[in-house]
Design a protein around this motif. Structure first.
Motif, PDB file in Angstrom:
ATOM      1  N   PHE A   1       0.811  -1.294  -0.185  1.00  0.00           N
ATOM      2  CA  PHE A   1       0.069  -0.010  -0.024  1.00  0.00           C
ATOM      3  C   PHE A   1       0.864   1.399   0.032  1.00  0.00           C
ATOM      4  CE2 PHE A   1      -2.056   3.262   2.438  1.00  0.00           C
ATOM      5  CZ  PHE A   1      -3.224   3.581   1.627  1.00  0.00           C
TER       6      PHE A   1
ATOM      7  N   LEU B   1      -5.633  -1.628   6.745  1.00  0.00           N
ATOM      8  CA  LEU B   1      -5.259  -0.753   5.502  1.00  0.00           C
ATOM      9  C   LEU B   1      -6.182   0.642   5.704  1.00  0.00           C
ATOM     10  CD1 LEU B   1      -5.650  -3.154   2.587  1.00  0.00           C
ATOM     11  CD2 LEU B   1      -3.624  -1.795   3.187  1.00  0.00           C
TER      12      LEU B   1
ATOM     13  N   ILE C   1      -2.114  -5.359  -3.688  1.00  0.00           N
ATOM     14  CA  ILE C   1      -1.556  -4.984  -2.145  1.00  0.00           C
ATOM     15  C   ILE C   1      -1.608  -6.277  -1.590  1.00  0.00           C
ATOM     16  CG2 ILE C   1      -2.914  -3.867  -0.061  1.00  0.00           C
ATOM     17  CD1 ILE C   1      -3.376  -1.738  -1.781  1.00  0.00           C
TER      18      ILE C   1
ATOM     19  N   LEU D   1     -11.996   2.324   0.431  1.00  0.00           N
ATOM     20  CA  LEU D   1     -12.394   1.116  -0.013  1.00  0.00           C
ATOM     21  C   LEU D   1     -13.169   1.267  -1.266  1.00  0.00           C
ATOM     22  CD1 LEU D   1     -12.979  -0.286   3.488  1.00  0.00           C
ATOM     23  CD2 LEU D   1     -11.106  -0.679   2.006  1.00  0.00           C
TER      24      LEU D   1
ATOM     25  N   GLU E   1      -7.910   1.676  -7.274  1.00  0.00           N
ATOM     26  CA  GLU E   1      -8.453   0.779  -6.673  1.00  0.00           C
ATOM     27  C   GLU E   1      -7.915  -0.601  -6.775  1.00  0.00           C
ATOM     28  OE1 GLU E   1     -13.187   2.153  -7.970  1.00  0.00           O
ATOM     29  OE2 GLU E   1     -12.177   0.716  -9.226  1.00  0.00           O
TER      30      GLU E   1
ATOM     31  N   CYS F   1      -8.276   3.651  -2.948  1.00  0.00           N
ATOM     32  CA  CYS F   1      -9.492   2.735  -2.503  1.00  0.00           C
ATOM     33  C   CYS F   1      -9.129   1.255  -2.741  1.00  0.00           C
ATOM     34  CB  CYS F   1     -10.673   3.001  -3.101  1.00  0.00           C
ATOM     35  SG  CYS F   1     -11.146   4.786  -2.648  1.00  0.00           S
ATOM     36  N   TYR F   2      -8.551   0.485  -1.418  1.00  0.00           N
ATOM     37  CA  TYR F   2      -8.445  -0.934  -1.701  1.00  0.00           C
ATOM     38  C   TYR F   2      -9.561  -1.634  -2.003  1.00  0.00           C
ATOM     39  CZ  TYR F   2      -8.024  -5.713  -0.174  1.00  0.00           C
ATOM     40  OH  TYR F   2      -7.997  -7.165   0.079  1.00  0.00           O
ATOM     41  N   SER F   3      -9.400  -2.438  -2.971  1.00  0.00           N
ATOM     42  CA  SER F   3     -10.539  -3.339  -3.597  1.00  0.00           C
ATOM     43  C   SER F   3     -10.860  -4.471  -2.537  1.00  0.00           C
ATOM     44  CB  SER F   3     -10.257  -3.646  -5.049  1.00  0.00           C
ATOM     45  OG  SER F   3     -11.444  -4.037  -5.471  1.00  0.00           O
TER      46      SER F   3
ATOM     47  N   GLY G   1      -6.367  -4.152  -5.641  1.00  0.00           N
ATOM     48  CA  GLY G   1      -6.561  -5.342  -4.732  1.00  0.00           C
ATOM     49  C   GLY G   1      -5.579  -6.043  -4.700  1.00  0.00           C
TER      50      GLY G   1
ATOM     51  N   GLY H   1      -8.268  -0.539 -10.709  1.00  0.00           N
ATOM     52  CA  GLY H   1      -7.216  -1.251 -10.322  1.00  0.00           C
ATOM     53  C   GLY H   1      -6.504  -2.036 -11.247  1.00  0.00           C
TER      54      GLY H   1
ATOM     55  N   ALA I   1      -6.136   4.072   3.913  1.00  0.00           N
ATOM     56  CA  ALA I   1      -6.708   3.584   2.585  1.00  0.00           C
ATOM     57  C   ALA I   1      -8.117   4.014   2.583  1.00  0.00           C
ATOM     58  CB  ALA I   1      -6.428   2.009   2.274  1.00  0.00           C
TER      59      ALA I   1
END
Ligand code: PLP
Length: 421
Positions: free
Chosen positions: A41, A71, A278, A78, A273, A56-58, A275, A238, A76
């Motif tokens: 991240f 996160l 990360i 989401l 985004e 924004c972490y998926s 995923g 992402g 972060a």
């Protein structure tokens, strides 16, 4: 790249010997490295620090609450795709102005929940969906923000099941239809279109498809300005690929070098985004060898993990590196070609085919690498198998972050209606 390394011939996660974790928690077992997760991240954040994107972490890649919380605590946002993922996001205290919501099939209930809690915006995937969001916002006496997900029709050079930015895919809206929507935006008084979104696919190892897509977006945004349409956000989705086998994906830095100049020129607020990038290499799946079975044509290593625990090989023919927990010169010298398979009644239940691996014997453990993304999140109870427990390691401490399921969990929601018999 990740914190799963051999020390004194033993595979470790951070400062803990994995053999000890397997014996303590049982198998199949998902193990995550906290520092690998956070490091990925931060690498992305640093590479793009000039434009300070909202990352924004998926959630779909791995929705475990402990991962999300780790996160979110680092700043972060989401990326969600369902009411269930919104529930998880709220549960870990993600600020609602850092939540973006994609999906081609949002239900009225899901839309209402997201409007009520004030997410940053919906990534809208069709005109009927936009009209529905407007209708629901109107009923709630609210105005909600949206971004139009564009389908830029580019080839991401990845597996066809994870290609999402071609016009033959169900995702997003083509440029001309998007333009029509934007021109008519004033008719939709309860939505505020403030962004554009793309997500062209997953496990993309080159920057060229992103460059192609962003070039088209920059051109489109130029036309929008000419039409008097003001855009505030560009969400580039992402899709960044990772190393499973011999891939040479772009690093965060090389990726940034290629696309930062284009992004800076837009002067827009940027959202990403990621995923897999990360969490993919931050998690592994540990299994135990149950039996060694030799047939006239093959040698099978039968393990206690199955395609229900990690479906990627069966679904995408995906490659996962398989490592022994002990790696002495003996393991390195003695290799043989085997299939590594699970106990499930499907021939697609495999983890490796005709793969040269060290000798394994019954009772040994093995590590299936790169299982952090789309591993436990796609797990099922097929064959009435209990889903594995999950553990997060931080330095020399291991934390149980998901309990192993038991037989009662398998039938908890089922009802034998006496009237039927
Ligand atoms: N954003 C959207 C809209 C997606 O559909 C996906 C994955 O399917 C992602 C982000 C995350 O993709 P990845 O895990 O490849 O980064």
């Amino acid at each position: 790249m990740h914190e799963f390394k051999y020390k004194n011939n033993q595979l470790y996660c951070e400062d803990i010997k994995i053999q000890d974790l397997a014996e303590r928690f049982g198998t199949p077992l998902y193990i995550y490295s906290y520092h690998t997760l956070i490091d990925h991240f931060i690498k992305l954040q640093k590479a793009f620090c000039e434009i300070k994107p909202l990352i924004c972490y998926s959630v779909k890649a791995n929705p475990n609450l402990a991962l999300l919380k780790a996160l979110v605590d680092k700043g972060a946002g989401l990326d969600i795709v369902s009411g269930g993922e919104l529930f998880r996001a709220l549960k870990v205290g993600c600020p609602t102005n850092k939540i973006v919501y994609a999906s081609v099939g949002k239900t009225d209930q899901e839309i209402e929940e997201a409007i009520r809690c004030g997410i940053l915006f919906f990534n809208v995937e069709s005109r009927p969906e936009l009209e529905n969001i407007n209708r629901i916002a109107n009923r709630l006496n609210k105005t909600t923000n949206v971004a139009i997900r564009i389908n830029p029709d580019v080839e991401p050079k990845t597996h066809k099941y994870i290609t999402t930015g071609k016009l033959t895919n169900k995702f997003g809206i083509d440029f001309e239809s998007a333009r029509q929507i934007l021109l008519l935006r004033k008719a939709l008084s309860n939505v505020h279109i403030l962004g554009l979104h793309i997500h062209i696919g997953s496990q993309i190892t080159e920057s060229q498809p992103y460059i192609a897509a962003i070039t088209k977006m920059v051109d489109f945004i130029g036309h929008c300005y000419k039409d008097g349409i003001c855009i505030e956000y560009l969400n580039i989705g992402g899709g960044l690929g990772i190393i499973y086998d011999k891939e040479t994906p772009q690093t965060a830095d090389t990726f940034a070098k290629k696309i930062l100049p284009m992004l800076k020129k837009t002067k827009l607020k940027i959202i990403m985004e990621p995923g897999r990038f990360i969490v993919g290499n931050a998690g592994i799946l540990i299994a135990k060898v149950l039996y060694i079975k030799s047939t006239p044509k093959k040698k099978f290593i039968i393990i206690d993990a199955g395609m229900n625990d990690l479906i990627r090989p069966a679904l995408y023919d995906a490659y996962h590196n398989i490592l022994p927990l002990r790696c002495t010169s003996y393991e390195l010298r003695c290799t043989e070609k085997v299939d590594v398979v699970g106990p499930i009644c499907e021939s697609a239940d495999f983890f490796a085919k005709n793969r040269k691996l060290p000798y394994f014997k019954e009772g040994d453990y093995l590590a299936i690498m790169g299982a952090g993304a789309y591993g436990s999140s796609m797990a099922s109870n097929y064959n009435s198998r209990c889903q594995p427990c999950e553990v997060m390691v931080k330095k020399n401490k291991a934390f149980l972050i998901r309990k192993r399921e038991n037989y009662k969990d398998l039938v908890r929601k089922e009802i034998i209606a006496v009237q039927i018999s």
